[in-house]
Scaffold this motif. Structure first.
Motif, mmCIF file in Angstrom:
data_model
loop_
_atom_site.group_PDB
_atom_site.id
_atom_site.type_symbol
_atom_site.label_atom_id
_atom_site.label_comp_id
_atom_site.label_asym_id
_atom_site.label_seq_id
_atom_site.Cartn_x
_atom_site.Cartn_y
_atom_site.Cartn_z
ATOM 1 N N ARG A 121 27.202 -2.055 61.224
ATOM 2 C CA ARG A 121 27.985 -1.763 62.419
ATOM 3 C C ARG A 121 29.346 -1.200 62.023
ATOM 4 O O ARG A 121 29.842 -1.473 60.926
ATOM 5 C CB ARG A 121 28.187 -3.031 63.263
ATOM 6 C CG ARG A 121 26.903 -3.634 63.815
ATOM 7 C CD ARG A 121 27.194 -4.857 64.639
ATOM 8 N NE ARG A 121 26.003 -5.443 65.238
ATOM 9 C CZ ARG A 121 26.000 -6.499 66.036
ATOM 10 N NH1 ARG A 121 27.168 -7.095 66.330
ATOM 11 N NH2 ARG A 121 24.879 -6.959 66.537
ATOM 12 N N PHE A 122 29.926 -0.450 62.933
ATOM 13 C CA PHE A 122 31.256 0.105 62.691
ATOM 14 C C PHE A 122 32.269 -1.029 62.510
ATOM 15 O O PHE A 122 32.249 -2.025 63.235
ATOM 16 C CB PHE A 122 31.676 0.995 63.863
ATOM 17 C CG PHE A 122 33.071 1.531 63.747
ATOM 18 C CD1 PHE A 122 33.362 2.560 62.871
ATOM 19 C CD2 PHE A 122 34.096 0.987 64.509
ATOM 20 C CE1 PHE A 122 34.658 3.049 62.762
ATOM 21 C CE2 PHE A 122 35.398 1.463 64.400
ATOM 22 C CZ PHE A 122 35.674 2.499 63.521
ATOM 23 N N LEU A 123 33.157 -0.873 61.526
ATOM 24 C CA LEU A 123 34.161 -1.898 61.241
ATOM 25 C C LEU A 123 35.442 -1.603 62.014
ATOM 26 O O LEU A 123 36.020 -0.516 61.900
ATOM 27 C CB LEU A 123 34.460 -1.933 59.740
ATOM 28 C CG LEU A 123 33.261 -2.215 58.824
ATOM 29 C CD1 LEU A 123 33.677 -2.072 57.361
ATOM 30 C CD2 LEU A 123 32.710 -3.602 59.090
ATOM 31 N N LYS A 124 35.893 -2.575 62.779
ATOM 32 C CA LYS A 124 37.098 -2.388 63.579
ATOM 33 C C LYS A 124 38.371 -2.653 62.795
ATOM 34 O O LYS A 124 39.464 -2.296 63.238
ATOM 35 C CB LYS A 124 37.052 -3.308 64.800
ATOM 36 C CG LYS A 124 35.902 -3.006 65.762
ATOM 37 C CD LYS A 124 35.922 -3.935 66.961
ATOM 38 C CE LYS A 124 34.787 -3.627 67.916
ATOM 39 N NZ LYS A 124 34.773 -4.536 69.097
ATOM 40 N N GLU A 125 38.237 -3.298 61.614
ATOM 41 C CA GLU A 125 39.407 -3.579 60.787
ATOM 42 C C GLU A 125 39.001 -3.610 59.323
ATOM 43 O O GLU A 125 37.809 -3.567 59.003
ATOM 44 C CB GLU A 125 40.040 -4.913 61.188
ATOM 45 C CG GLU A 125 39.093 -6.095 61.103
ATOM 46 C CD GLU A 125 39.748 -7.395 61.519
ATOM 47 O OE1 GLU A 125 40.822 -7.688 60.980
ATOM 48 O OE2 GLU A 125 39.184 -8.098 62.372
ATOM 49 N N ASP A 126 39.993 -3.673 58.454
ATOM 50 C CA ASP A 126 39.743 -3.688 57.013
ATOM 51 C C ASP A 126 39.379 -5.106 56.579
ATOM 52 O O ASP A 126 40.226 -5.870 56.120
ATOM 53 C CB ASP A 126 40.977 -3.179 56.259
ATOM 54 C CG ASP A 126 40.726 -3.093 54.760
ATOM 55 O OD1 ASP A 126 39.574 -3.232 54.338
ATOM 56 O OD2 ASP A 126 41.707 -2.897 54.008
#
Length: 234
Positions: A121-126
């Protein structure tokens, strides 16, 4: 009965959102504590997935143990990792993982192991800076932008599988060991703080998984070469 021997680790896989003809049948395979756990889920889908995951795991393990699936008893260590309990029970190592509607079970009669799969899934943060080692973060930053997400999940699943194999849970710092995960090198444990022989003793194996998933198996093989044997279709 099913056996694996020292050269292979069996990997079983199944979907969790395929409803059985009668949900009462898989429920009947569960122990009272598993039924109680299923009843604590807020959403029906999560409860259904738990029931299918645990009942199918019991059906598979029964083939290695020579027991009725409903008669298998589990004990749990302090971190919640299960093992089969009971006198006279043949040794079998296993680990279950699931993400979205996919479940996979690794089984060996020789090696302690862990398995992890994750839906990409796309990562919203590092997230990496909080859970990866310094060397792993450097490797991740060195990847081309289009390979970053793939690299993150390759590293994450290898680390999770190692933690599960260790059986230490959250007590094992995730930055205390380094995984080699970029596709230009063979996946392996490169360093484990305080355990100089660990890279030789632990095998890191990439799972064949559906598109948009990542996965790995990590096993304590003592340096013995081992392969994955897929026992069911995804």
């Amino acid at each position: 009965m099913e056996t694996t021997g020292p050269d292979v680790i069996d990997v079983w896989s199944w979907r969790l959102d395929v409803p059985p003809p009668d949900l009462d049948m898989p429920v009947a395979l569960l122990s009272p504590d598993e039924c109680a756990r299923a009843g604590r889920f807020v959403h029906d889908r999560d409860m259904h997935r738990f029931i299918i995951a645990r009942s199918r795991m019991r059906l598979i393990l029964a083939r290695y143990l020579g027991l009725a699936p409903q008669s298998i008893c589990f004990s749990y260590n302090e971190s919640g990792k299960p093992s089969v309990s009971g006198s006279g029970i043949l040794p079998v190592h296993f680990n279950l993982t699931h993400s979205a509607d996919l479940a996979m079970l690794a089984v060996s009669d020789c090696y302690t192991l862990g398995i992890d799969i994750e839906e990409v899934r796309f990562l919203k943060e590092d997230i990496a800076k909080w859970f990866f080692s310094r060397r792993e973060c450097e490797t991740l930053r060195s990847l081309p932008a289009e390979d970053y997400l793939d690299g993150f999940y390759r590293c994450w699943t290898r680390k999770e599988a190692f933690v599960k194999a260790q059986g230490s849970g959250l007590s094992l710092p995730l930055d205390s060991f380094d995984m080699v995960f970029d596709r230009s090198n063979i996946s392996r444990l490169d360093h484990f703080e305080g355990h100089p022989d660990a890279p030789r003793n632990w095998a890191v194996l990439e799972l064949v998984v559906p598109v948009n998933f990542a996965g790995a198996v990590v096993a304590s093989t003592g340096g013995h070469r081992v392969e994955l044997r897929y026992r069911d279709t995804i």
